[in-house]
Design an enzyme around this catalytic site. Sequence first.
Site, mmCIF file in Angstrom:
data_model
loop_
_atom_site.group_PDB
_atom_site.id
_atom_site.type_symbol
_atom_site.label_atom_id
_atom_site.label_comp_id
_atom_site.label_asym_id
_atom_site.label_seq_id
_atom_site.Cartn_x
_atom_site.Cartn_y
_atom_site.Cartn_z
ATOM 1 N N GLU A 99 0.877 -1.172 0.000
ATOM 2 C CA GLU A 99 0.000 0.000 0.000
ATOM 3 C C GLU A 99 0.908 1.215 0.000
ATOM 4 O OE1 GLU A 99 -3.289 0.078 -0.163
ATOM 5 O OE2 GLU A 99 -3.748 -2.042 0.094
ATOM 6 N N CYS B 166 -2.147 9.468 2.528
ATOM 7 C CA CYS B 166 -1.649 8.873 1.284
ATOM 8 C C CYS B 166 -2.546 9.209 0.096
ATOM 9 C CB CYS B 166 -1.514 7.367 1.430
ATOM 10 S SG CYS B 166 -3.043 6.563 1.903
#
Length: 452
Positions: A206, A240
Site C-alpha cells: 500500500e 496517502c
Amino acid sequence: MDKLTALFQKQKVFQKPAVQERIRILQDLKAAIKQHEKDILQALAHDLHKSEQEAYTTEIGIVYEEINHTLKHLHKWAKPTRVKTPLTHIGSKSMIIKEPYGSVLIIAPWNYPFQLALSPLVGAISAGNAVILKPSELTPAVSQVISTIIKHVFQEDHAAVVEGGVDVSTELLKLPFDYIFFTGSVAVGKVVMEAAAKHLTPVTLELGGKSPSIVMPDADIKLAAKRITFGKFTNAGQTCIAPDYLLVHESIKEELLREMTACIRDFYGEHPETHPHFGKNVSQRHFDRLTQFLSNGTIVTGGQRNEQELKIAPTILDHITWDDPVMQEEIFGPILPVMTFDSLHEAVHMIKARPKPLALYLFTTNKETETYILDNLSFGGGCINDTLMHVATPYLPFGGVGESGMGRYHGKDSFFTFTHEKSVLRQTNRFDFSFRYPNAKNGLDLVRKFLK
Ligand code: NAD
C-alpha cells in the site's frame, strides 16, 4: 536464536483458531480498543496533534467499522465454497477452502498510525493467521498503546507488536514469512518486495504517489472547494490519498482558489499554524523538506510556519510547472500546487504520462466527462465530486496500481488478502472412466470428443 527469530518460530507453528474463536478474539479486540480509547486519542494528539474529532473519525471509528463488518460476514467468507464441476470430471465435487497463509508481517506507517496498523491486523486475524505487527517509530506514543492493546488481547504466538525503526524492520524482512503487508513509501515498498522475493513471500504494498484533483468548469465550485480543502488539509496533508495537486480548468481557477481560501479560513481560522485542530508535521526533517516547497511558484494563501510546533499553514501555490521541485515527489504535507488545463484531453495526457496515482478526484456534473476519465485513466481508487471518502467504506476494496501499490484490502478483501484459496476436487470411487489412462482403447478419440 535471537528474539525475533524465536517469536517468528513460535508463530510459525501456531494452530489456526476456529472461526468462532476468531470472532471472540475480534470482539475482545474491539472491547480493548474501547477500553483504551482515551489513551489512543491522547497518543494521537501527542504524536500528530490530531484533534479528537479527526482522530476518532479517521483512526478509531474506521477500525470499529472494519471489525463490525468482519464480525457480521466472517462465517460466510470463511466457509468452503462449492463450485461447479465440468462434464469431463463427472462424479467428482469441487470446492475452495479458505486457508490462512500462516505467519504474517504487517509494517505500518506513521500518518494514520493506529488505523493503518489495526485495519490490516483485523483482516489477518479474521483469516486465521498469526501476526507480527511493526508500527512506525515516528509515532512512538501510538505504537506503545497499540502494543498494550495487542498484549491485552493476544497470546504472543498469535499476535505480537515489535517496535523499532529501519534496523528492526530490516531484520524482520529477513524472516520467511508467509505473507507481508506493507504500508508506506514507494521507495521502501521496493525494499520490502526485494526482501520478500528472497523467500517468494507474497506481498501487499500500500504505497503513495501524486494524486490529482481535476476540477471542470461545470463542477459545483463551492462544494468542490470545500471537499478538496477537507481532503488536502486533514492530518495536515499527511494522507496517502490526499489530493497532491490541483488540475483546474483555466476558466475557473480564480473562483476555485478564492473559494478554497475562504474554506481554509472557515476550517482553521486566520492562523491555522497555531490552531489546535490543525495537525502538525511529524518531524523536523519532514517540516524542513516541506518548507523548501514554499518558494515554488507564488503563494495564494498560507505559507506561515510555526517551527516550534512543526506546523505549516494550509498553503496554495499557483503558477507551478511540472519542473518545480514540489511536482517531483509526493508532497505529503499541507501544500497544494495548482496547475491548469484547457481541454480534458490535455489533463488526461498529463496524468497518463506519469506513474499511476493511488487516488484521483474528479469534480464535474457532466456524465460524459466522468465516463471519459474513468475509461481513460488508471488509478488505485477515487471519487467523483469528493475526496478521501472511498477509503472509508468496507464495501470498496482499497489499494494502488502500478507504482502506487499492489493488492487491496478492507472488508471482504481484507479477509481474502490474507487467505490462500485452496482448490480441492473430491473424486468419486463409485466408477472410474478408463479412457484417460495410457492403455485405454480409443482413449484419444474420446478425449478429443470432450476437449475440442
Ligand atoms: P516509510 O516507507 O518511510 O515507512 C513505513 C514503514 O516502513 C515504517 O514502519 C518504517 O519503520 C519502515 N521502514 C522505513 N524504511 C525502511 C527500510 N529501509 N527497510 C524496511 N523498513 C523500513 O513511510 P512513512 O513515511 O511511514 O509513510 C509515508 C508514506 O506512506 C507515503 O508515501 C504515503 O503515501 C504512504 N502511505 C500509503 C498508504 C496507503 O494505504 N497506500 C497509507 C499511508 C501512507
